[in-house]
Write a protein that holds these residues in place. Structure first.
Motif, PDB file in Angstrom:
ATOM      1  N   ASP A   1       0.839  -1.191   0.000  1.00  0.00           N
ATOM      2  CA  ASP A   1       0.000   0.000   0.000  1.00  0.00           C
ATOM      3  C   ASP A   1       0.884   1.254   0.000  1.00  0.00           C
ATOM      4  O   ASP A   1       1.772   1.409   0.846  1.00  0.00           O
ATOM      5  N   GLY A   2       0.658   2.117  -1.005  1.00  0.00           N
ATOM      6  CA  GLY A   2       1.457   3.326  -1.149  1.00  0.00           C
ATOM      7  C   GLY A   2       2.665   3.158  -2.052  1.00  0.00           C
ATOM      8  O   GLY A   2       3.363   4.138  -2.337  1.00  0.00           O
TER       9      GLY A   2
ATOM     10  N   GLU B   1       4.886   2.349  -5.551  1.00  0.00           N
ATOM     11  CA  GLU B   1       4.796   2.864  -6.917  1.00  0.00           C
ATOM     12  C   GLU B   1       5.635   1.997  -7.851  1.00  0.00           C
ATOM     13  O   GLU B   1       6.641   1.405  -7.440  1.00  0.00           O
ATOM     14  N   GLN B   2       5.208   1.943  -9.091  1.00  0.00           N
ATOM     15  CA  GLN B   2       5.974   1.238 -10.125  1.00  0.00           C
ATOM     16  C   GLN B   2       5.647   1.824 -11.491  1.00  0.00           C
ATOM     17  O   GLN B   2       4.488   2.097 -11.801  1.00  0.00           O
ATOM     18  N   LYS B   3       6.674   2.010 -12.297  1.00  0.00           N
ATOM     19  CA  LYS B   3       6.487   2.489 -13.658  1.00  0.00           C
ATOM     20  C   LYS B   3       6.117   1.303 -14.554  1.00  0.00           C
ATOM     21  O   LYS B   3       6.826   0.302 -14.586  1.00  0.00           O
TER      22      LYS B   3
ATOM     23  N   THR C   1      -3.617   9.268 -17.273  1.00  0.00           N
ATOM     24  CA  THR C   1      -2.296   9.722 -16.813  1.00  0.00           C
ATOM     25  C   THR C   1      -1.171   9.089 -17.631  1.00  0.00           C
ATOM     26  O   THR C   1      -0.030   9.034 -17.171  1.00  0.00           O
TER      27      THR C   1
ATOM     28  N   LEU D   1       2.794   5.882 -14.112  1.00  0.00           N
ATOM     29  CA  LEU D   1       3.289   5.540 -12.775  1.00  0.00           C
ATOM     30  C   LEU D   1       2.122   4.995 -11.967  1.00  0.00           C
ATOM     31  O   LEU D   1       1.141   5.694 -11.696  1.00  0.00           O
TER      32      LEU D   1
ATOM     33  N   HIS E   1       0.333   4.011  -8.800  1.00  0.00           N
ATOM     34  CA  HIS E   1       0.288   4.270  -7.363  1.00  0.00           C
ATOM     35  C   HIS E   1      -0.639   3.230  -6.738  1.00  0.00           C
ATOM     36  O   HIS E   1      -1.850   3.249  -6.971  1.00  0.00           O
TER      37      HIS E   1
ATOM     38  N   THR F   1      -2.900   1.318  -4.116  1.00  0.00           N
ATOM     39  CA  THR F   1      -3.737   1.467  -2.914  1.00  0.00           C
ATOM     40  C   THR F   1      -4.464   0.158  -2.685  1.00  0.00           C
ATOM     41  O   THR F   1      -4.625  -0.661  -3.608  1.00  0.00           O
TER      42      THR F   1
ATOM     43  N   ASP G   1      -7.216  -0.795  -5.018  1.00  0.00           N
ATOM     44  CA  ASP G   1      -6.865  -1.228  -6.374  1.00  0.00           C
ATOM     45  C   ASP G   1      -6.522  -2.709  -6.453  1.00  0.00           C
ATOM     46  O   ASP G   1      -6.348  -3.252  -7.550  1.00  0.00           O
TER      47      ASP G   1
END
Length: 434
Positions: free
Chosen positions: A298-299, A301-303, A336, A357, A359, A361, A364
């Protein structure tokens, strides 16, 4: 009986009588006569006005009565060249028939076929299959009962009455079964072109040209009278006789092979040609920079990158969506997404990347993210997807991940603690005084 009523009656008979729909058995076709009226304007320049008129192309014998005496009829009588032979059983209502006047551009000579005269009037009849399977252009010769000097001049066409019947014969045709071709890279293509003439040993000239933008390149040319041949790609054995195959075989295709190929067949005073469009279509190779399942805390990130490679032409469309794994809701398009510039490769193909990117949560978790790539070479878009799994920070998975990372760091620190003094002593031992 009106022309529309005849057409309706014919379609009804075609539906209830087996075999009647083939053009070999059909005795007529509805056509459109594109008539030309050329006049000089006040400045002395020629202006052409086109008039579209209903007409019938009727197959039969000289002296036959017109099926519809209230419309223009082109009575096509017996000839060694029958355009119906080359339609290969196409359904009559799939054919688009168009008749136009044909000018010999001032060339006054008698056609070598039987019964021809110098005062003959010429027409072209073009049959197009509505699905693009073939295009046939036939040359119709009409011998007027009372020849008038200058009738061949396009500025002095003999008028055609609305109920007139013109007896004609087909003396030559040029056809292609590949009016539009789609090919991939490094493929070997044959562009079809064929001709038929009503007499033996015609004075034949065959030519293939490639038209690209404003440049015109001659690929092949053969003249039967002189026997001279330029270029390659056409089998010479197909140029002998009154009927021949002059198809052009191309080498392995490249993006530079794309263009309009023109097959022309000339038997003076007639000249027929067909334009064949070659479109290079190379589908993209699509890949993601992720595994089928992406696990994040949770929180986190990954491209995420969707890559489309090796496509041609340039018109590709890449979109990112997400949807619940159970498919209960419609996919949601991501707004995005960023795009790279198109990369142009040496073989003429292109590549493009679309990335965002992610994000993570907890809400998701379980969502499916998919990339959809559309291109003119594809019947259906290509989809590549992954499932996102999100764990709460502090959960067993997260704690295990934290323990592993912390343990790795501690091990590395311990190794450095042990090795650093030894490396220092070894370095001092190797120092030499000046």
């Amino acid at each position: 009986m009106s022309l529309n009523l005849i057409i309706i009656l014919s379609l009804f008979l075609c539906a209830v009588v087996p075999g009647l729909r083939t053009t070999e058995q059909l005795s007529w076709l509805p056509c459109r006569l594109v008539d030309e009226h050329v006049n000089l304007n006040s400045e002395g320049y020629a202006e052409t006005q086109y008039e579209h008129r209903d007409a019938l192309l009727q197959f039969g014998h000289q002296g036959d009565a017109a099926l519809n005496p209230n419309t223009i009829t082109f009575l096509n009588t017996g000839s060694k060249v029958d355009m119906r032979k080359y339609t290969e059983g196409a359904v009559a209502d799939q054919l688009q028939c168009e008749i136009r006047r044909y000018s010999t551009e001032g060339i006054q000579m008698r056609w070598p076929g039987l019964g021809a005269q110098e005062q003959d009037i010429w027409f072209t009849c073009t049959l197009r299959h509505e699905d693009g399977l073939f295009v046939i252009t036939s040359f119709l010769r009409h011998a007027p009962a009372t020849p008038t000097p200058g009738q061949a001049n396009f500025r002095r066409w003999a008028p055609i009455a609305d109920t007139e019947t013109l007896t004609t014969s087909t003396v030559m045709l040029v056809l292609t079964r590949s009016p539009s071709v789609r090919a991939g890279l490094l493929s070997h293509q044959s562009l079809h072109c064929q001709f038929a003439v009503d007499h033996k040993a015609p004075n034949l000239t065959v030519e293939w040209r490639l038209q690209q933008r404003s440049e015109r390149i001659t690929l092949f040319r053969h003249a039967s009278r002189s026997g001279q041949t330029e270029g390659s790609g056409v089998a010479l054995k197909g140029l002998k006789g009154s009927e021949g195959d002059v198809s052009l075989t191309l080498p392995a295709t490249k993006t530079t092979s794309e263009g309009t190929y023109v097959c022309s067949v000339s038997v003076p005073p007639l000249f027929g040609s067909h334009d064949i469009s070659l479109h290079i279509m190379e589908p993209p190779r699509v890949s993601l920079n992720t595994d089928p399942t992406v696990s994040l805390v949770d929180g986190g990130e990954q491209k995420v990158v969707c890559q489309a490679e090796g496509y041609y032409p340039l018109d590709v469309d890449i979109e990112w969506f997400r949807e619940p794994s159970d498919g209960g809701l419609l996919p949601e398009k991501l707004d995005t997404v960023l795009y790279s510039s198109h990369r142009h490769h040496r073989d003429g193909t292109y590549s493009l990347s679309a990335f965002f990117l992610l994000h993570a949560t907890l809400q998701d978790s379980g969502y499916k993210y998919f990339c959809r790539v559309s291109h003119s070479s594809l019947r259906m878009p290509i989809r590549k997807s992954f499932i996102l799994t999100v764990t709460e920070f502090g959960s067993w998975d997260s704690m295990l991940w934290l323990v592993l990372v912390s343990g790795f760091v501690l091990v590395m620190v311990a190794i450095l603690y042990v090795m650093l003094p030894r490396l220092t002593l070894a370095r001092r031992a190797n120092l030499k005084p000046y």
